[in-house]
Motif scaffolding. Sequence first.
Motif, PDB file in Angstrom:
ATOM      1  N   LEU A   1     -86.509 -30.102 -36.360  1.00 32.63           N
ATOM      2  CA  LEU A   1     -87.477 -29.321 -37.132  1.00 32.63           C
ATOM      3  C   LEU A   1     -88.853 -29.505 -36.515  1.00 32.63           C
ATOM      4  O   LEU A   1     -89.312 -30.631 -36.321  1.00 32.63           O
ATOM      5  CB  LEU A   1     -87.483 -29.799 -38.592  1.00 32.63           C
ATOM      6  N   LEU A   2     -89.510 -28.381 -36.204  1.00 37.96           N
ATOM      7  CA  LEU A   2     -90.869 -28.389 -35.664  1.00 37.96           C
ATOM      8  C   LEU A   2     -91.752 -27.517 -36.549  1.00 37.96           C
ATOM      9  O   LEU A   2     -91.269 -26.574 -37.189  1.00 37.96           O
ATOM     10  CB  LEU A   2     -90.887 -27.852 -34.233  1.00 37.96           C
TER      11      LEU A   2
ATOM     12  N   ALA B   1     -92.270 -23.064 -39.760  1.00 38.32           N
ATOM     13  CA  ALA B   1     -91.292 -24.042 -39.290  1.00 38.32           C
ATOM     14  C   ALA B   1     -90.263 -23.397 -38.387  1.00 38.32           C
ATOM     15  O   ALA B   1     -89.886 -22.235 -38.564  1.00 38.32           O
ATOM     16  CB  ALA B   1     -90.592 -24.689 -40.481  1.00 38.32           C
ATOM     17  N   LEU B   2     -89.815 -24.171 -37.410  1.00 35.81           N
ATOM     18  CA  LEU B   2     -88.701 -23.802 -36.543  1.00 35.81           C
ATOM     19  C   LEU B   2     -87.614 -24.853 -36.739  1.00 35.81           C
ATOM     20  O   LEU B   2     -87.816 -26.029 -36.443  1.00 35.81           O
ATOM     21  CB  LEU B   2     -89.131 -23.750 -35.082  1.00 35.81           C
ATOM     22  N   TYR B   3     -86.457 -24.410 -37.236  1.00 40.74           N
ATOM     23  CA  TYR B   3     -85.354 -25.306 -37.588  1.00 40.74           C
ATOM     24  C   TYR B   3     -84.114 -24.849 -36.837  1.00 40.74           C
ATOM     25  O   TYR B   3     -83.658 -23.713 -36.998  1.00 40.74           O
ATOM     26  CB  TYR B   3     -85.138 -25.244 -39.096  1.00 40.74           C
TER      27      TYR B   3
ATOM     28  N   GLU C   1     -84.364 -26.781 -21.597  1.00 37.47           N
ATOM     29  CA  GLU C   1     -84.828 -25.800 -22.583  1.00 37.47           C
ATOM     30  C   GLU C   1     -85.711 -26.541 -23.594  1.00 37.47           C
ATOM     31  O   GLU C   1     -85.219 -27.301 -24.414  1.00 37.47           O
ATOM     32  CB  GLU C   1     -83.615 -25.162 -23.265  1.00 37.47           C
ATOM     33  N   GLN C   2     -87.014 -26.322 -23.497  1.00 32.77           N
ATOM     34  CA  GLN C   2     -87.963 -27.092 -24.299  1.00 32.77           C
ATOM     35  C   GLN C   2     -88.573 -26.211 -25.394  1.00 32.77           C
ATOM     36  O   GLN C   2     -89.066 -25.111 -25.114  1.00 32.77           O
ATOM     37  CB  GLN C   2     -89.081 -27.649 -23.420  1.00 32.77           C
ATOM     38  N   TYR C   3     -88.574 -26.735 -26.628  1.00 37.55           N
ATOM     39  CA  TYR C   3     -89.146 -26.020 -27.774  1.00 37.55           C
ATOM     40  C   TYR C   3     -90.453 -26.688 -28.203  1.00 37.55           C
ATOM     41  O   TYR C   3     -90.555 -27.915 -28.270  1.00 37.55           O
ATOM     42  CB  TYR C   3     -88.167 -26.021 -28.947  1.00 37.55           C
ATOM     43  N   PHE C   4     -91.410 -25.836 -28.526  1.00 38.91           N
ATOM     44  CA  PHE C   4     -92.739 -26.313 -28.892  1.00 38.91           C
ATOM     45  C   PHE C   4     -93.345 -25.334 -29.897  1.00 38.91           C
ATOM     46  O   PHE C   4     -93.230 -24.112 -29.725  1.00 38.91           O
ATOM     47  CB  PHE C   4     -93.605 -26.408 -27.621  1.00 38.91           C
ATOM     48  N   VAL C   5     -93.953 -25.862 -30.979  1.00 38.33           N
ATOM     49  CA  VAL C   5     -94.643 -25.031 -31.965  1.00 38.33           C
ATOM     50  C   VAL C   5     -96.109 -25.439 -31.979  1.00 38.33           C
ATOM     51  O   VAL C   5     -96.434 -26.575 -32.347  1.00 38.33           O
ATOM     52  CB  VAL C   5     -94.027 -25.190 -33.362  1.00 38.33           C
TER      53      VAL C   5
ATOM     54  N   PHE D   1     -92.905 -35.015 -41.256  1.00 34.86           N
ATOM     55  CA  PHE D   1     -93.457 -34.749 -42.587  1.00 34.86           C
ATOM     56  C   PHE D   1     -94.806 -34.045 -42.476  1.00 34.86           C
ATOM     57  O   PHE D   1     -95.033 -33.002 -43.093  1.00 34.86           O
ATOM     58  CB  PHE D   1     -93.591 -36.071 -43.349  1.00 34.86           C
ATOM     59  N   ASN D   2     -95.703 -34.589 -41.653  1.00 29.36           N
ATOM     60  CA  ASN D   2     -97.044 -34.024 -41.535  1.00 29.36           C
ATOM     61  C   ASN D   2     -97.063 -32.741 -40.714  1.00 29.36           C
ATOM     62  O   ASN D   2     -97.882 -31.862 -40.950  1.00 29.36           O
ATOM     63  CB  ASN D   2     -97.983 -35.053 -40.907  1.00 29.36           C
ATOM     64  N   ASP D   3     -96.167 -32.625 -39.746  1.00 35.53           N
ATOM     65  CA  ASP D   3     -96.147 -31.484 -38.844  1.00 35.53           C
ATOM     66  C   ASP D   3     -95.588 -30.232 -39.516  1.00 35.53           C
ATOM     67  O   ASP D   3     -96.010 -29.120 -39.217  1.00 35.53           O
ATOM     68  CB  ASP D   3     -95.282 -31.843 -37.630  1.00 35.53           C
TER      69      ASP D   3
END
Length: 803
Positions: free
Chosen positions: A23-24, A31-33, A105-109, A310-312
């Motif tokens: 989860l990001l 959110a990206l889940y 494959e890198q995920y970033f929000v 939690f904070n992100d």
Amino acid sequence: MKKNLDAYAITTDHAHLTNHTFLLGNRAGFALYLPSAQNVRDSTAQAIKWFGASGFGRAFFEALLLWVEVDGRLVALDRTKQTSFAMHLEGATRVYRVGDFEIREQYFVPDELQACVVTIETDLPVVIKPEFDMRFYQDFNSDFSQYQTEQATDVLEVSNVIADVGPGHETMAFFGLVGPSNGPCRIEMLPEAHRFVTKIYVKDELREKMIERVYQETQARAPDEAPIWDRYSTQVYAPALFHLQGPVSFVCAFGGTREEAQSDFSAVQDNIQDLRCGKRENIETLLDASALDTGNRDVDLAYAQVLTRFNDVLVARDATLRAPPVHREHYFAIFAGDKYFMDAWKRDENISLGALLATGDFETARAILDDTWEYQDQRTGRLPHIIRAGEPLVYFSSDGTLWALHRLFEYTKRSGDITLLQTKMSMVRHFFETSLNFVQRGLLPSGGIIDKSYLWETWEDTPYTPRDGYPVEIELLWLTTLADFLPFVRESDAPLAGRMEVALFDGEATFKTFARDGYLVDSLSYDWSQRPILTPNGYIAFGLGYPLPVDLAHSLIVLARDQLAGHRGLRSLAPRDWPLILPAAFLEDPKNVRGKNMRSVGIFNYHRGIEWEWLNPFLVAAELTYGTADHAYKEYVAGQVHEALYEAGYGGLSELHDLDGQVGADFQGWSMAGFIQSLNLFAGIEVDALRREVRVCPSLPSDFPHIRARGRVADLRFVIEYSRPEERMQRLEIRLLNTAPNGYTITVALPIESGDRITAGTWNGSPTRGDSWTYQAPQGRNLRAEASMPLAGDVLVKVETDH
């Protein structure tokens, strides 16, 4: 202090990819889940319906399907080719091997933007197929005719409109822009007939069939707690393929308006590296301001991961809500969790707020409390049950406002800022005025207050746990907030304060009738009869500091260890009482019950035996006050450490735990907040800015070499570090990070065994006399040696004890 974020990564190999998620978030409600590994077939690529990208009230996006071109053929990047996964604090990485080629494959929000970036590290040609699922997040679409696309050179815009959303029959718009940030691109638009993909969510299907199976045993057709629980197939929209040359970063941006999506896409497209740096800096700041370490690698890694997730993701700062009935700019909230919980449930929010207060984030806590104390019901004085897209405001929760009062008092006490309380004082008084009209024998009733037929107004919010009358935790919160707010109300409304004082006196006397055979019964009925079952609800007394008789407190702790302590959380009903509540056919089926472990079968037993993880800090507080630090850690924290690192959601804690493991949301706000609070309880930092007092009473379980934690009172920030270099030696250092204000007192309270005394010691290098220490065990609590001094600078205490 600069943190090495890479040291906090969780990594796993191919053999352990299954059943994990990540989860990001953007720190503002987006959110990206996704799963840590994607399935092979497009139709079943995601095992549950809740995966994808979403914001408040809106689901936008299902997934990206990826291929690389090797020797003229396309090879899908799925779990069969995946070799590992890494969960970093700032992003997530899937690693694949195709022949001699490694692909990452890198995920970033990025923070504050409704967007995500997927970076494909390879020199091979890449094909990306974005799949959109633009819908009201708690329902599937039935009309797919409103999807539209508009193509620019390297960018594709996708939009959708959904009518008749929720009880308010609202209309919601959705917009998304996708495309590469760099390099050549060719967009291949698919034929209209091939743009919709049927999805089947296999895990959701299996859960639906399991719940249907138990109806015969339970004699009740009870649904699951999740919305659309009995639907596990839909269609998503995949209009195009993107042909790209690696390495490439692919940007996906979303919004409730076209301008919002376009603005966020532009902000990301040309600034990915700066946004990555900004993300890392924000996380470094968070880890520094909320620092806690124990010398135990797993504990420290779990703390950093849970704190960041939690904070992100779940703490929404300065968010924009584009969803009826509440349209808001600059909105602050804590969402209840991922999946179907991305709403501001006010009960959950204020329980979770304890994590921000424990870690000294007074600024965010103040902003959330400011937004919490709005939309008050005039008849009951209650705050809304939930702020949810597409739904009118309702006021069913009997505990949400009490938790909001408790957190408002805690914020005022810790920060010394009385201006927020002054601003909200008229609402506080109104709550007490209206509540006193309902009070009987000093207690505040719950159930049937808003609607005579709606009896389940507490956190156990199903028809199977009505608890109408006087639930034990409602009365604990009520009596605590009466006592806390009496001095403030007395300053502005003496007659109301007088009524509150009478209610407090009567209520404390009536509360004694909850005691029975060494425990607190779960509730009293409206006719004042006891409901004699053991639940965790009475244990909230330990978190509130409500005084209990010594024998009762010790008995409660022993009972909890035997009956309530589970693998990850606390059982919502003691196994000894299951036969009083649940059908024999259900209990005798090994598919449902094995020993003290029960399978969740929906709302039928949601609150009747399944483990809940948000309650753990109350038992940690109980053990540290009356029991042992080892029991506190091993019974109520160690399991959650393992879960955060090695189980379903990386860096997350679930809502529930049952016979099969995690249930519900993988990342549940109050569970994660409770874990943060539990670990901070071992540091023992207690502050009162109004009285200008700091008290440090650390506890060290045998699994911790030391404990080091940040503290804050008003604007004074400090670090405490506690260790036991030898069996009878203790060392406590308190280092101030800015100048101490005048008039503060510091009290050190060190744990000692019964009969022990301090035989030698120093305070800042000067020997302390034996009479400098007092030996306190108030109301039967654990014995501590205490000494107090004016707080003028750093403190270093070293002592030796002997029997």
